[in-house]
Write a protein that holds these residues in place. Structure first.
Motif, PDB file in Angstrom:
ATOM      1  N   THR A 417       0.841  -1.208   0.000  1.00 53.63           N
ATOM      2  CA  THR A 417       0.000   0.000   0.000  1.00 53.63           C
ATOM      3  C   THR A 417       0.873   1.254   0.000  1.00 53.63           C
ATOM      4  OG1 THR A 417      -1.731  -1.138   1.241  1.00 53.63           O
ATOM      5  CG2 THR A 417      -1.807   1.270   1.203  1.00 53.63           C
ATOM      6  N   ALA A 425      -5.826  10.440  -0.661  1.00 59.27           N
ATOM      7  CA  ALA A 425      -7.183  10.004  -1.017  1.00 59.27           C
ATOM      8  C   ALA A 425      -8.136  10.171   0.162  1.00 59.27           C
ATOM      9  CB  ALA A 425      -7.154   8.545  -1.479  1.00 59.27           C
ATOM     10  N   ARG A 428      -9.190  13.753   0.432  1.00 57.92           N
ATOM     11  CA  ARG A 428     -10.224  14.052  -0.582  1.00 57.92           C
ATOM     12  C   ARG A 428     -11.569  13.509  -0.168  1.00 57.92           C
ATOM     13  NH1 ARG A 428      -5.940  12.603  -4.103  1.00 57.92           N
ATOM     14  NH2 ARG A 428      -6.820  10.506  -4.416  1.00 57.92           N
ATOM     15  N   ALA A 429     -11.558  12.388   0.559  1.00 55.94           N
ATOM     16  CA  ALA A 429     -12.815  11.788   1.019  1.00 55.94           C
ATOM     17  C   ALA A 429     -13.347  12.450   2.284  1.00 55.94           C
ATOM     18  CB  ALA A 429     -12.614  10.287   1.265  1.00 55.94           C
ATOM     19  N   ARG A 468     -15.656   7.133   5.459  1.00 52.88           N
ATOM     20  CA  ARG A 468     -14.910   7.931   4.479  1.00 52.88           C
ATOM     21  C   ARG A 468     -13.562   7.284   4.166  1.00 52.88           C
ATOM     22  NH1 ARG A 468     -15.915  14.230   6.523  1.00 52.88           N
ATOM     23  NH2 ARG A 468     -18.207  14.097   6.593  1.00 52.88           N
ATOM     24  N   THR A 471     -13.950   4.656   1.615  1.00 55.35           N
ATOM     25  CA  THR A 471     -13.977   5.213   0.259  1.00 55.35           C
ATOM     26  C   THR A 471     -12.579   5.417  -0.278  1.00 55.35           C
ATOM     27  OG1 THR A 471     -16.099   6.313   0.702  1.00 55.35           O
ATOM     28  CG2 THR A 471     -14.781   7.163  -1.136  1.00 55.35           C
ATOM     29  N   ALA A 472     -11.703   5.978   0.570  1.00 53.15           N
ATOM     30  CA  ALA A 472     -10.302   6.216   0.163  1.00 53.15           C
ATOM     31  C   ALA A 472      -9.597   4.897  -0.133  1.00 53.15           C
ATOM     32  CB  ALA A 472      -9.585   6.999   1.244  1.00 53.15           C
ATOM     33  N   CYS A 473      -9.829   3.907   0.700  1.00 55.52           N
ATOM     34  CA  CYS A 473      -9.167   2.612   0.507  1.00 55.52           C
ATOM     35  C   CYS A 473      -9.633   1.945  -0.793  1.00 55.52           C
ATOM     36  CB  CYS A 473      -9.437   1.697   1.703  1.00 55.52           C
ATOM     37  SG  CYS A 473      -8.510   2.149   3.180  1.00 55.52           S
ATOM     38  N   GLU A 474     -10.888   2.115  -1.130  1.00 59.22           N
ATOM     39  CA  GLU A 474     -11.390   1.541  -2.379  1.00 59.22           C
ATOM     40  C   GLU A 474     -10.709   2.172  -3.576  1.00 59.22           C
ATOM     41  OE1 GLU A 474     -15.554   2.205  -2.068  1.00 59.22           O
ATOM     42  OE2 GLU A 474     -15.917   0.436  -0.801  1.00 59.22           O
ATOM     43  N   GLU A 475     -10.289   3.433  -3.422  1.00 67.42           N
ATOM     44  CA  GLU A 475      -9.594   4.124  -4.509  1.00 67.42           C
ATOM     45  C   GLU A 475      -8.145   3.678  -4.641  1.00 67.42           C
ATOM     46  OE1 GLU A 475      -7.899   8.641  -5.344  1.00 67.42           O
ATOM     47  OE2 GLU A 475      -9.765   8.411  -4.200  1.00 67.42           O
ATOM     48  N   VAL A 476      -7.499   3.372  -3.500  1.00 63.48           N
ATOM     49  CA  VAL A 476      -6.042   3.142  -3.509  1.00 63.48           C
ATOM     50  C   VAL A 476      -5.669   1.672  -3.413  1.00 63.48           C
ATOM     51  CG1 VAL A 476      -3.910   3.600  -2.232  1.00 63.48           C
ATOM     52  CG2 VAL A 476      -5.593   5.424  -2.551  1.00 63.48           C
TER      53      VAL A 476
END
Length: 477
Positions: A417, A425, A428-429, A468, A471-476
């Motif tokens: 990671t 990210a 941003r979330a 939130r 959400t960031a983890c789903e992006e990265v």
């Protein structure tokens, strides 16, 4: 928080309206502003004080507020490029660069943008701070005889006695110095105990602020790994033999960031190893007063089991009160105490007496034990809320240890990671997090996050913050 927001909003409104008044023209009275904007007199007073500090208005007691003359045009910026050469040349002969990197500290000091969930905070949320008790203590302190005079350089005797009793064991008031916060105490200790260029053993991972102190003093931090039971004695002994270090900095209770507590069977072993190396332990006992409700009896500070002056102990009231209540103690015995005292006098003279008097008033009031019980309950609730939310929404983050004290969790990220990308990210979330890399003085064995549950408003905000973060983890990830 609402009062501060109202002050900012009113100041901005008045700032926009200043062009209506000529220079020297009188602004509406405080009473008129209260009625017009439907705010409190305190809000009006603070907003006008803010404008006065900016040089936009002039306040005259008993007469009102007036528009100030226009400020002179700022002079053209000078050429400071010469400083690059001067600063670089000054450190050319240093064994270790002494430039100061405050980034790891600023992560927990900087306020996130409005609406962002603060999982990166290093202090209690205002709703958990004993604001009324501190205000009352400060008011009582100001009325004490001599409260505004010069205090003893070592600190008020009664406050030194209180800290000595808190530490326990052989520590006496004569072996305690009052300092301006734990960071200041650690700085004094490292300056006293190690010359520039020397190695200093540190737990790995450890508090970035301590690493910054060491590096800015020209010291070389050498990592000694920590597991769920604290520092590993065998590796500590190896590090002393390999480096010849004379200082080991540790947090035996609810270590930052892992939350580990030094195991009973390791305590004596650590002291024996350090004593045989002819070295000192700097014990940073920073969150003893942030114990969770389910913790059970706490182990004594290492200093309480040290008759030989091996331990230099640091403890503070700041974490359990407010970031601005910077009162702490350095405790040591033997010749090192005089060196600590001399450095503190040269650096800061003394801690302001009104603040010391306020600390005495606070810890001696019935509100103090009530406050400690309250935060003990609240922190457990918040810890459990964050733990449950992470396990539900982010099971890929491994929680190897759930602490029973302190104010944060230390989850491990999946291998590979990118901490920097995830931190960006997350922001941003709408959630601010602390990456794990700054907590390691050498290459980290894995990626981590430090997630604070004390700096947010309550359990609901924790749950929202974890959503939130999902959400960031789903992006990265």
């Amino acid at each position: 928080m609402q009062e501060r927001s109202s002050v900012t909003d009113l100041a901005e409104q008045l700032r926009r309206e200043l062009d209506r008044y000529s220079v020297g023209g009188k602004l509406p009275s405080s009473r008129a502003l209260v009625e017009r904007f439907r705010v409190s007199p305190v809000t009006v007073s603070r907003a006008l004080a803010q404008l006065a500090a900016e040089g936009l208005v002039v306040t005259r007691p008993g007469a009102g507020a007036y528009r100030a003359p226009a400020r002179p045009t700022a002079a053209a910026a000078g050429d400071t490029s010469w400083q690059e050469v001067a600063l670089s040349a000054d450190g050319a002969a240093d064994l270790v660069p002494r430039s100061v990197d405050a980034s790891g500290v600023l992560v927990s000091l900087a306020a996130p943008p409005p609406g962002v969930v603060e999982f990166n905070g290093g202090y209690l949320h205002p709703s958990l701070q004993p604001e009324r008790a501190m205000s009352a203590a400060l008011a009582r302190a100001g009325r004490r005889p001599g409260a505004w005079g010069r205090p003893p350089t070592e600190g008020l005797p009664e406050l030194r006695e209180w800290f000595a009793r808190s530490i326990g064991g052989p520590v006496t008031a004569a072996e305690v110095l009052i300092t301006a916060g734990g960071q200041s105490a650690l700085t004094t200790a490292l300056r006293a105990l190690a010359p520039p260029g020397a190695p200093v053993l540190v737990e790995s991972p450890t508090y970035p602020g301590m690493l910054a102190i060491a590096r800015s003093a020209g010291l070389r931090p050498v990592p000694v790994p920590v597991d769920a039971e604290g520092v590993k004695p065998a590796l500590l002994a190896d590090a002393f033999r390999a480096t010849g270090a004379r200082v080991f900095v540790c947090q035996p209770l609810f270590q930052n960031p892992t939350g580990a507590v030094l195991a009973p069977e390791r305590r004596g072993e650590v002291l024996r190893i350090v004593r045989e190396a002819g070295a000192f332990v700097v014990e940073d006992d920073f969150v003893r007063r942030l114990v969770h409700e389910d913790a059970g009896p706490l182990p004594r500070p290492l200093a309480a089991d040290d008759p030989d002056g091996v331990v230099v102990h640091v403890s503070s009231l700041t974490k359990a009160t407010s970031p601005s209540f910077r009162v702490s103690a350095l405790a040591a015995r033997g010749p090192v105490l005089e060196r600590l005292r001399a450095i503190q006098i040269v650096d800061t003279f003394f801690v302001p007496r009104p603040l010391q008097e306020a600390a005495l008033e606070l810890v001696g009031s019935p509100a103090w034990p009530r406050h400690l019980r309250t935060i003990s309950t609240e922190l457990k609730t918040r810890r459990d809320t964050m733990t449950a939310a992470l396990r539900l929404h982010l099971p890929e983050l491994a929680l190897a240890h759930i602490p029973s004290g302190g104010y944060h969790l230390w989850p491990r990220l999946p291998d590979g990671t990118d901490e920097t990308a995830l931190t960006a990210a997350a922001l941003r979330a709408g959630v601010a997090i602390t990456p794990g890399r700054p907590y390691f003085s050498a290459e980290p064995p894995a990626g981590h996050l430090r997630l604070s549950f004390a700096a947010v408003a309550g359990p609901q905000e924790i749950q929202e913050g974890v959503r939130r973060l999902r959400t960031a983890c789903e992006e990265v990830l």
